[in-house]
Design a protein around this motif. Structure first.
Motif, mmCIF file in Angstrom:
data_model
loop_
_atom_site.group_PDB
_atom_site.id
_atom_site.type_symbol
_atom_site.label_atom_id
_atom_site.label_comp_id
_atom_site.label_asym_id
_atom_site.label_seq_id
_atom_site.Cartn_x
_atom_site.Cartn_y
_atom_site.Cartn_z
ATOM 1 N N HIS A 67 47.479 24.581 42.496
ATOM 2 C CA HIS A 67 47.919 25.682 41.339
ATOM 3 C C HIS A 67 47.553 27.283 42.094
ATOM 4 O O HIS A 67 46.806 27.146 43.751
ATOM 5 C CB HIS A 67 46.629 25.621 40.320
ATOM 6 C CG HIS A 67 46.608 26.442 39.127
ATOM 7 N ND1 HIS A 67 46.095 27.604 39.413
ATOM 8 C CD2 HIS A 67 47.047 26.776 38.247
ATOM 9 C CE1 HIS A 67 46.375 28.382 38.441
ATOM 10 N NE2 HIS A 67 47.359 27.850 37.381
ATOM 11 N N VAL A 68 48.019 28.319 41.805
ATOM 12 C CA VAL A 68 47.762 29.623 42.149
ATOM 13 C C VAL A 68 48.026 30.487 41.022
ATOM 14 O O VAL A 68 47.833 30.435 40.466
ATOM 15 C CB VAL A 68 49.269 30.447 43.400
ATOM 16 C CG1 VAL A 68 48.818 31.436 44.011
ATOM 17 C CG2 VAL A 68 49.252 28.716 44.335
ATOM 18 N N THR A 69 47.038 31.022 41.090
ATOM 19 C CA THR A 69 46.009 32.335 40.103
ATOM 20 C C THR A 69 46.693 33.454 41.203
ATOM 21 O O THR A 69 46.045 34.158 42.400
ATOM 22 C CB THR A 69 44.323 32.370 40.476
ATOM 23 O OG1 THR A 69 44.391 31.053 39.543
ATOM 24 C CG2 THR A 69 44.390 33.592 39.210
ATOM 25 N N GLY A 70 47.579 34.411 40.605
ATOM 26 C CA GLY A 70 47.978 35.680 41.695
ATOM 27 C C GLY A 70 47.241 36.831 40.010
ATOM 28 O O GLY A 70 47.596 37.183 38.913
ATOM 29 N N LEU A 71 46.534 37.341 41.719
ATOM 30 C CA LEU A 71 46.547 38.834 39.717
ATOM 31 C C LEU A 71 46.922 40.611 40.857
ATOM 32 O O LEU A 71 46.544 39.878 41.586
ATOM 33 C CB LEU A 71 44.537 38.958 40.459
ATOM 34 C CG LEU A 71 43.788 37.765 40.376
ATOM 35 C CD1 LEU A 71 42.623 38.220 40.081
ATOM 36 C CD2 LEU A 71 43.964 37.408 38.559
ATOM 37 N N ASP A 72 46.967 41.023 40.325
ATOM 38 C CA ASP A 72 47.448 42.375 40.858
ATOM 39 C C ASP A 72 47.303 43.284 39.096
ATOM 40 O O ASP A 72 46.655 43.454 38.291
ATOM 41 C CB ASP A 72 48.665 42.747 40.866
ATOM 42 C CG ASP A 72 49.829 43.603 42.026
ATOM 43 O OD1 ASP A 72 49.658 43.211 42.864
ATOM 44 O OD2 ASP A 72 49.418 44.366 41.459
ATOM 45 N N LEU A 73 46.640 44.995 39.653
ATOM 46 C CA LEU A 73 46.755 45.755 38.926
ATOM 47 C C LEU A 73 48.017 46.403 38.366
ATOM 48 O O LEU A 73 47.736 46.539 36.855
ATOM 49 C CB LEU A 73 45.911 46.942 39.641
ATOM 50 C CG LEU A 73 45.480 48.451 39.069
ATOM 51 C CD1 LEU A 73 44.691 47.559 37.847
ATOM 52 C CD2 LEU A 73 44.981 49.587 39.880
ATOM 53 N N SER A 74 48.742 46.060 38.829
ATOM 54 C CA SER A 74 50.023 46.541 38.519
ATOM 55 C C SER A 74 50.877 45.910 37.000
ATOM 56 O O SER A 74 51.109 44.420 37.976
ATOM 57 C CB SER A 74 51.225 46.810 39.455
ATOM 58 O OG SER A 74 52.436 47.666 38.940
ATOM 59 N N GLN A 75 51.345 46.499 35.884
ATOM 60 C CA GLN A 75 52.033 45.201 35.187
ATOM 61 C C GLN A 75 53.461 45.423 35.448
ATOM 62 O O GLN A 75 53.952 44.105 35.427
ATOM 63 C CB GLN A 75 51.874 46.110 34.027
ATOM 64 C CG GLN A 75 50.356 46.272 33.266
ATOM 65 C CD GLN A 75 50.255 47.049 32.200
ATOM 66 O OE1 GLN A 75 51.507 48.124 31.749
ATOM 67 N NE2 GLN A 75 49.184 46.267 31.344
ATOM 68 N N LYS A 76 53.841 46.812 36.003
ATOM 69 C CA LYS A 76 55.072 46.047 36.700
ATOM 70 C C LYS A 76 55.633 45.163 38.197
ATOM 71 O O LYS A 76 56.240 44.212 37.700
ATOM 72 C CB LYS A 76 55.868 47.620 37.894
ATOM 73 C CG LYS A 76 56.157 48.897 36.267
ATOM 74 C CD LYS A 76 56.940 49.739 36.492
ATOM 75 C CE LYS A 76 56.827 50.653 35.894
ATOM 76 N NZ LYS A 76 58.084 50.559 34.942
ATOM 77 N N MET A 77 54.824 44.814 38.647
ATOM 78 C CA MET A 77 54.265 44.375 39.229
ATOM 79 C C MET A 77 54.438 43.172 38.429
ATOM 80 O O MET A 77 55.260 41.460 39.413
ATOM 81 C CB MET A 77 53.443 43.980 40.521
ATOM 82 C CG MET A 77 53.621 45.316 41.353
ATOM 83 S SD MET A 77 54.966 45.117 42.721
ATOM 84 C CE MET A 77 53.218 46.156 43.978
ATOM 85 N N LEU A 78 53.321 42.091 38.242
ATOM 86 C CA LEU A 78 53.556 41.178 37.360
ATOM 87 C C LEU A 78 55.053 40.634 36.515
ATOM 88 O O LEU A 78 54.357 39.394 36.745
ATOM 89 C CB LEU A 78 52.197 40.971 36.600
ATOM 90 C CG LEU A 78 50.604 41.049 37.634
ATOM 91 C CD1 LEU A 78 49.963 42.002 36.153
ATOM 92 C CD2 LEU A 78 50.355 40.321 37.762
ATOM 93 N N ALA A 79 55.575 41.534 36.223
ATOM 94 C CA ALA A 79 56.509 41.534 35.268
ATOM 95 C C ALA A 79 57.397 40.337 36.000
ATOM 96 O O ALA A 79 57.897 39.398 36.127
ATOM 97 C CB ALA A 79 56.912 42.754 35.112
ATOM 98 N N GLU A 80 57.713 41.324 37.831
ATOM 99 C CA GLU A 80 58.217 40.800 38.468
ATOM 100 C C GLU A 80 57.972 39.769 39.138
ATOM 101 O O GLU A 80 58.395 38.074 39.748
ATOM 102 C CB GLU A 80 58.269 41.780 39.833
ATOM 103 C CG GLU A 80 59.508 42.491 39.622
ATOM 104 C CD GLU A 80 60.772 42.583 39.195
ATOM 105 O OE1 GLU A 80 61.279 41.788 39.466
ATOM 106 O OE2 GLU A 80 60.685 44.045 38.718
ATOM 107 N N ALA A 81 56.576 38.964 39.114
ATOM 108 C CA ALA A 81 55.905 37.735 39.425
ATOM 109 C C ALA A 81 56.287 36.586 38.601
ATOM 110 O O ALA A 81 56.091 35.843 38.918
ATOM 111 C CB ALA A 81 54.018 38.162 39.791
ATOM 112 N N GLU A 82 55.896 37.192 37.153
ATOM 113 C CA GLU A 82 56.395 36.583 36.366
ATOM 114 C C GLU A 82 58.105 35.660 36.045
ATOM 115 O O GLU A 82 57.983 34.281 36.324
ATOM 116 C CB GLU A 82 56.769 36.926 34.895
ATOM 117 C CG GLU A 82 55.275 37.147 34.524
ATOM 118 C CD GLU A 82 54.091 35.753 33.631
ATOM 119 O OE1 GLU A 82 54.667 34.976 33.710
ATOM 120 O OE2 GLU A 82 53.368 36.404 33.839
ATOM 121 N N LYS A 83 58.929 36.037 36.715
ATOM 122 C CA LYS A 83 60.064 36.064 37.041
ATOM 123 C C LYS A 83 59.925 34.815 37.955
ATOM 124 O O LYS A 83 61.043 34.292 37.564
ATOM 125 C CB LYS A 83 61.283 36.897 36.642
ATOM 126 C CG LYS A 83 61.420 38.262 35.070
ATOM 127 C CD LYS A 83 62.643 38.818 35.572
ATOM 128 C CE LYS A 83 61.768 39.882 36.252
ATOM 129 N NZ LYS A 83 62.573 41.790 36.449
#
Length: 246
Positions: A67-83
């Motif tokens: 399992h990997v937990t990914g944290l980022d402050l940027s919502q735009k980054m997280l949206a790309e990571a979700e994809k």
């Protein structure tokens, strides 16, 4: 809160044009060296700090991470990571690495790529990382090399022999730098190599490897635009493990 420039629309559009953003880990010059510092991923629980587009999380799962937990402050980054991590055992969340509670004894590996130079209080950050990682767990990370980061806006000059050389200013003055990179006034923090190593030691990490990445002849043959990396190191890579807590 740390500066969240990555959610600025113009900055993000510029950032996503870089090869490492568009193409993933294989386009990151330092990745083969950083990858070599990582332990085998099989069954590991991994924390990715500053996960960006999720490329490392996706790679870790492909290599066997549980399992990997990914944290980022940027919502735009997280949206790309979700994809990029859709359907995988990856949990993504928005967090400010300056203050986020990372948990206690939850992870076998904490990884961070080119994020720690955005943090003002490195010692406090390391204390939270050490709390989150299990005894003998690993903390592997990269940062801008202090030689590169010392000058707010890195510059090359031509010396008397006609060679390109890096201009370095105020190397021994640690602290905030405001640089113009894609946008103006990007806030970063310059720390000496010695400061970084001693902070790791205070936090309870033991150094396994350190590398000052430089472009090789083969690198430059494949990427002529990396020629200047012969003259100024850009990346500093660390592999550490957590000593047993008292």
């Amino acid at each position: 809160m740390a500066q969240n420039i990555y959610d600025d629309a113009a900055f993000f559009e510029g950032y996503r044009q870089f090869p490492r953003s568009a193409q993933g880990l294989g386009a990151a010059a330092e990745w083969p060296h950083l990858c070599a510092m990582l332990p085998p991923m099989a069954r590991l629980k991994v924390l990715d700090l500053g996960c960006g587009f999720g490329y490392f999380a996706r790679w870790a799962v492909a290599e066997g991470a549980a399992h990997v937990t990914g944290l980022d402050l940027s919502q735009k980054m997280l949206a790309e990571a979700e994809k990029n991590c859709a359907g995988l055992p990856v949990t993504l969340a928005r967090a400010d690495l300056e203050t986020a509670d990372l948990g206690t004894d939850q992870f076998d590996l904490v990884f961070s790529s080119l994020a720690v130079h955005y943090l003002a209080d490195f010692d406090a950050f390391l204390a939270r990382v050490r709390k989150a990682v299990r005894d003998d767990g690993r903390f592997v990370f990269s940062m801008e090399h202090p030689v590169f980061a010392a000058r707010a806006n890195p510059e090359f000059v031509t010396d008397a022999g006609g060679r390109q050389v890096a201009a370095i200013a105020e190397y021994l003055r640690e602290g905030e730098r405001r640089t113009n990179w894609i946008a103006d006034n990007i806030v970063k923090y310059h720390r000496l190599i010695s400061t970084t190593i001693m902070a790791l030691k205070r936090a309870g990490f033991e150094l396994d490897a350190i590398e000052e990445w430089a472009a090789s002849d083969d690198d430059i043959a494949a990427h002529p635009e990396w020629e200047k990396e012969r003259y100024e190191p850009m990346f500093l890579l660390f592999a550490t493990h957590a000593a047993s807590k008292p």
